[in-house]
Write a protein that holds these residues in place. Structure first.
Motif, short mmCIF file in Angstrom:
data_model
loop_
_atom_site.label_atom_id
_atom_site.label_comp_id
_atom_site.label_asym_id
_atom_site.label_seq_id
_atom_site.Cartn_x
_atom_site.Cartn_y
_atom_site.Cartn_z
N MET A 1 -1.90 -9.94 -48.15
CA MET A 1 -0.68 -10.60 -47.87
C MET A 1 -1.15 -11.71 -47.03
N LEU A 2 -0.78 -12.82 -46.97
CA LEU A 2 -1.26 -14.12 -46.27
C LEU A 2 -0.19 -14.27 -44.93
N TYR A 3 -0.88 -14.28 -44.12
CA TYR A 3 0.23 -14.67 -42.50
C TYR A 3 -0.43 -15.83 -42.03
N SER A 4 0.39 -16.95 -41.68
CA SER A 4 0.04 -17.92 -40.83
C SER A 4 -0.80 -17.77 -39.42
N HIS A 5 -0.46 -16.53 -39.05
CA HIS A 5 -1.01 -16.33 -37.68
C HIS A 5 -1.20 -14.78 -37.42
N TYR A 6 -2.22 -14.24 -37.01
CA TYR A 6 -2.37 -12.64 -36.71
C TYR A 6 -1.18 -12.27 -35.84
N ASP A 7 -0.71 -12.95 -35.15
CA ASP A 7 0.51 -12.32 -34.30
C ASP A 7 1.62 -12.20 -35.01
N ASP A 8 1.80 -12.80 -36.17
CA ASP A 8 2.96 -12.56 -37.14
C ASP A 8 3.02 -11.06 -37.96
N ILE A 9 2.02 -10.30 -37.76
CA ILE A 9 1.91 -8.92 -38.22
C ILE A 9 2.53 -8.05 -37.53
N SER A 10 3.55 -7.34 -38.18
CA SER A 10 3.96 -6.08 -36.91
C SER A 10 3.13 -4.93 -36.97
N PRO A 11 3.10 -4.44 -35.71
CA PRO A 11 2.05 -3.44 -35.39
C PRO A 11 2.30 -2.30 -36.46
N ARG A 12 3.64 -2.11 -36.93
CA ARG A 12 4.13 -1.04 -37.90
C ARG A 12 3.37 -1.20 -39.23
N ASP A 13 3.06 -2.53 -39.56
CA ASP A 13 2.74 -2.74 -40.91
C ASP A 13 1.07 -2.84 -40.83
N TRP A 14 0.37 -2.61 -39.74
CA TRP A 14 -0.83 -2.62 -39.76
C TRP A 14 -1.66 -1.35 -39.83
N ARG A 15 -2.54 -1.19 -40.84
CA ARG A 15 -2.75 0.01 -41.12
C ARG A 15 -4.18 0.66 -40.59
N ALA A 16 -5.12 -0.54 -40.06
CA ALA A 16 -6.22 -0.27 -39.38
C ALA A 16 -6.27 0.54 -38.32
N LYS A 17 -6.91 1.56 -38.02
CA LYS A 17 -6.92 2.22 -36.65
C LYS A 17 -8.09 1.64 -35.79
N PHE A 18 -9.24 1.11 -36.17
CA PHE A 18 -10.25 0.69 -35.28
C PHE A 18 -10.31 -0.67 -35.08
N PHE A 19 -9.76 -1.31 -36.17
CA PHE A 19 -9.79 -2.97 -35.93
C PHE A 19 -8.36 -3.57 -35.72
N SER A 20 -8.20 -4.57 -34.99
CA SER A 20 -7.06 -5.32 -34.67
C SER A 20 -6.89 -6.51 -35.87
N PRO A 21 -5.74 -6.92 -35.91
CA PRO A 21 -5.77 -8.24 -36.54
C PRO A 21 -6.23 -9.43 -36.21
N LEU A 22 -6.56 -9.47 -34.90
CA LEU A 22 -7.32 -10.60 -34.33
C LEU A 22 -8.68 -10.67 -34.83
N GLU A 23 -9.27 -9.33 -35.00
CA GLU A 23 -10.79 -9.12 -35.11
C GLU A 23 -10.87 -9.69 -36.72
N ILE A 24 -9.77 -9.56 -37.59
CA ILE A 24 -9.93 -10.13 -38.99
C ILE A 24 -9.67 -11.30 -39.30
N ASN B 1 -6.23 -7.60 -46.70
CA ASN B 1 -6.91 -6.89 -47.84
C ASN B 1 -6.75 -5.66 -47.38
N GLU B 2 -5.90 -4.72 -47.80
CA GLU B 2 -5.88 -3.33 -47.42
C GLU B 2 -7.08 -2.44 -47.88
N ASP B 3 -7.55 -2.99 -49.05
CA ASP B 3 -8.99 -2.12 -49.50
C ASP B 3 -10.12 -2.57 -48.43
N LEU B 4 -10.22 -3.41 -48.06
CA LEU B 4 -11.45 -3.93 -46.89
C LEU B 4 -10.86 -3.25 -45.57
N LEU B 5 -9.85 -3.25 -45.08
CA LEU B 5 -9.40 -2.62 -43.94
C LEU B 5 -9.65 -1.24 -44.04
N LEU B 6 -9.47 -0.59 -45.05
CA LEU B 6 -9.54 1.01 -44.90
C LEU B 6 -11.26 1.45 -45.33
#
Length: 103
Positions: free
Chosen positions: A1-24, A35-40
């Motif tokens: 899913m495309l977001y205009s900014h990483y701050d738009d992602i809800s923490p409950r929707d972020w599945r990565a444990k070791f990486f933050s939206p800022l890093e991606i 990309n869920e596959d890449l994150l996992l």
């Protein structure tokens, strides 16, 4: 899913444990294509490695990709690439673990 900014992602929707939206997210614009596959795979690699991994580049917006001289059809544009600096890591071990993790 495309977001205009990483701050738009809800923490409950972020599945990565070791990486933050800022890093991606795009380093130039903050835009992010999740990309869920890449994150996992990245999370699994980090877990198997047992020590931190830094992401120097992952998703790139069209603007930022052009600014850094990236190929127009770069995997970074599709959200399926991540560059990992090798400093402090055994390259052979990292490559082997990456293959085991689905890369």
């Amino acid at each position: 899913m495309l977001y205009s900014h990483y701050d738009d992602i809800s923490p409950r929707d972020w599945r990565a444990k070791f990486f933050s939206p800022l890093e991606i997210a795009c380093k130039g614009t903050g835009e992010i294509l999740v990309n869920e596959d890449l994150l996992l795979c990245l999370d699994n690699l980090r877990h198997q490695l047992g020590k931190p991994l830094k992401i120097s580049s992952s998703y790139r917006s069209a603007y930022h990709n052009a600014a850094v001289g990236g190929a127009p059809r770069s995997c970074h544009r599709k959200g399926i690439a991540a560059d990992l600096p090798l400093a402090g890591h055994d390259k052979s071990k990292l490559i082997e673990l990456a293959k085991q993790c689905g890369f």
